[in-house]
Design an enzyme around this catalytic site. Structure first.
Site, mmCIF file in Angstrom:
data_model
loop_
_atom_site.group_PDB
_atom_site.id
_atom_site.type_symbol
_atom_site.label_atom_id
_atom_site.label_comp_id
_atom_site.label_asym_id
_atom_site.label_seq_id
_atom_site.Cartn_x
_atom_site.Cartn_y
_atom_site.Cartn_z
ATOM 1 N N LYS A 185 113.565 68.805 53.344
ATOM 2 C CA LYS A 185 114.445 69.861 53.852
ATOM 3 C C LYS A 185 115.901 69.622 53.474
ATOM 4 O O LYS A 185 116.741 70.498 53.692
ATOM 5 C CB LYS A 185 114.297 69.983 55.369
ATOM 6 C CG LYS A 185 112.974 70.617 55.783
ATOM 7 C CD LYS A 185 112.855 70.799 57.284
ATOM 8 C CE LYS A 185 111.545 71.470 57.648
ATOM 9 N NZ LYS A 185 111.401 71.627 59.126
ATOM 10 N N ASP A 229 103.019 66.918 64.337
ATOM 11 C CA ASP A 229 104.094 67.826 63.928
ATOM 12 C C ASP A 229 103.982 69.156 64.677
ATOM 13 O O ASP A 229 104.975 69.671 65.212
ATOM 14 C CB ASP A 229 104.004 68.042 62.420
ATOM 15 C CG ASP A 229 105.199 68.775 61.834
ATOM 16 O OD1 ASP A 229 106.295 68.680 62.420
ATOM 17 O OD2 ASP A 229 105.043 69.413 60.789
ATOM 18 N N HIS A 286 109.874 72.542 50.874
ATOM 19 C CA HIS A 286 110.311 71.233 51.370
ATOM 20 C C HIS A 286 109.217 70.180 51.251
ATOM 21 O O HIS A 286 109.514 68.995 51.101
ATOM 22 C CB HIS A 286 110.821 71.332 52.817
ATOM 23 C CG HIS A 286 109.757 71.301 53.864
ATOM 24 N ND1 HIS A 286 109.085 72.437 54.288
ATOM 25 C CD2 HIS A 286 109.241 70.277 54.595
ATOM 26 C CE1 HIS A 286 108.221 72.110 55.229
ATOM 27 N NE2 HIS A 286 108.291 70.806 55.428
ATOM 28 N N HIS A 300 108.605 62.802 56.920
ATOM 29 C CA HIS A 300 107.776 63.909 56.428
ATOM 30 C C HIS A 300 108.589 65.151 56.092
ATOM 31 O O HIS A 300 108.192 65.953 55.248
ATOM 32 C CB HIS A 300 106.675 64.255 57.446
ATOM 33 C CG HIS A 300 107.153 64.925 58.699
ATOM 34 N ND1 HIS A 300 107.712 64.224 59.744
ATOM 35 C CD2 HIS A 300 107.158 66.230 59.068
ATOM 36 C CE1 HIS A 300 108.041 65.076 60.716
ATOM 37 N NE2 HIS A 300 107.719 66.299 60.329
ATOM 38 N N ASP A 301 109.749 65.335 56.729
ATOM 39 C CA ASP A 301 110.573 66.517 56.483
ATOM 40 C C ASP A 301 111.781 66.238 55.591
ATOM 41 O O ASP A 301 112.711 67.048 55.537
ATOM 42 C CB ASP A 301 111.063 67.106 57.806
ATOM 43 C CG ASP A 301 110.055 68.060 58.428
ATOM 44 O OD1 ASP A 301 109.147 68.528 57.703
ATOM 45 O OD2 ASP A 301 110.163 68.338 59.639
ATOM 46 N N HIS A 356 101.508 67.562 54.290
ATOM 47 C CA HIS A 356 101.532 67.649 55.750
ATOM 48 C C HIS A 356 101.487 69.076 56.283
ATOM 49 O O HIS A 356 101.351 69.283 57.485
ATOM 50 C CB HIS A 356 102.735 66.872 56.330
ATOM 51 C CG HIS A 356 104.065 67.554 56.210
ATOM 52 N ND1 HIS A 356 104.847 67.486 55.069
ATOM 53 C CD2 HIS A 356 104.778 68.294 57.085
ATOM 54 C CE1 HIS A 356 105.972 68.148 55.255
ATOM 55 N NE2 HIS A 356 105.961 68.660 56.475
ATOM 56 N N HIS A 357 101.535 70.071 55.390
ATOM 57 C CA HIS A 357 101.330 71.461 55.806
ATOM 58 C C HIS A 357 100.049 72.058 55.218
ATOM 59 O O HIS A 357 99.853 73.273 55.262
ATOM 60 C CB HIS A 357 102.530 72.326 55.419
ATOM 61 C CG HIS A 357 103.691 72.176 56.355
ATOM 62 N ND1 HIS A 357 103.636 72.559 57.684
ATOM 63 C CD2 HIS A 357 104.932 71.660 56.157
ATOM 64 C CE1 HIS A 357 104.806 72.307 58.251
ATOM 65 N NE2 HIS A 357 105.604 71.744 57.355
#
Length: 276
Positions: free
Chosen positions: A141, A220, A166, A137-138, A191-192
């Protein structure tokens, strides 16, 4: 060659071994998913029948509603998914090594997400989508500067704007990775997002947020709160749980928070034993 293109080039080299996968193995996995769908729900219900906040029939209805409209069969039938998690998890591990304070973050989020999915009773094919998405998911970045990613104090407005890219960058990486990964890309991008529609990058609201992102956002946030940073100590478990409760309907889908908290010890087991 851009950084994203370099990642894709490395992945294509790693995926060259896909030709070695036999069709019968792919067919076996598809059949396993179909057979497992109802068995998993029944076994989960039996295992947790003393603490479930809903019975197996309502659990099945909830799980089906959660994934309503999502057809992930094409992903499960693709041999790419068999290597996908391993390939990109290596990139994420290297990324997280840039910052000791985020080391193993994605691994812990993935463990929580998998346990959460089993408790909810998601069909195997949908659980696979959630756990693979959680593991990477990250990944976006990789495009964030060290100055921003490793800054030991709060980010200023420009740095925060950079950090927020990201999610969309990660989705772009997935979209370029190969066919049949649109659900992974959508989950990474969202996801944010927040349940009330004030998240980023698309201000999605409520059920418009892809179900993997709804699950991952809770896991998260939990790991972020229970992990120390250079500028702050981790929160206590009680404070973390209270923050999740306070943000029901604001950041997170309320029903998912209720289930997560009801099975709190089971979901975070062995991950944060040093925290009171």
């Amino acid at each position: 060659m851009s950084l994203t293109d370099e990642i894709m080039e490395k992945r294509r080299a790693q995926m060259s071994t896909l030709s070695e996968i036999e069709d019968k193995e792919i067919n076996r996995l598809v059949k396993e998913a179909e057979d497992h769908r109802h068995r998993q729900i029944l076994e989960t219900s039996k295992r947790h029948n003393t603490v479930n906040i809903f019975d197996s029939s309502s659990k099945f209805a909830f799980a089906q509603n959660l994934v309503k409209g999502a057809n992930t069969e094409v992903i499960l039938q693709s041999s790419q998914l068999l290597f996908y998690k391993t390939t990109f998890s290596g990139i994420v591990a290297a990324l997280e090594a840039r910052d000791a304070y985020t080391s193993h973050h994605s691994e812990r989020v993935t463990i929580m997400a998998e346990r959460f999915c089993k408790i909810i009773g998601l069909p195997l094919m949908h659980m696979n989508v959630v756990t693979v998405t959680a593991s990477v998911h990250d990944i976006g970045k990789v495009g964030i500067s060290d100055a921003t990613l490793k800054k030991p104090t709060s980010l200023d407005d420009d740095e925060w704007d950079e950090m927020k890219t990201h999610a969309s960058l990660g989705a772009e990486i997935m979209q370029k990775a190969g066919p049949n990964l649109e659900y992974i890309a959508a989950g990474i991008r969202a996801h944010h997002e927040r349940w009330d529609g004030t998240g980023y990058p698309d201000n999605l609201k409520g059920a418009d947020i892809p179900y993997p992102a709804r699950i991952i956002s809770i896991c998260d946030s939990t790991d972020a709160m229970l992990s120390s940073r250079v500028y702050r100590k981790h929160l206590t478990k009680d404070i973390c749980k209270e923050e999740l409760r306070k943000n029901k309907g604001i950041m997170y889908q309320p029903e998912l928070v209720d289930i997560f908290l009801e099975h709190w010890e089971e979901i975070i087991e062995d991950l944060y034993d040093d925290i009171g």
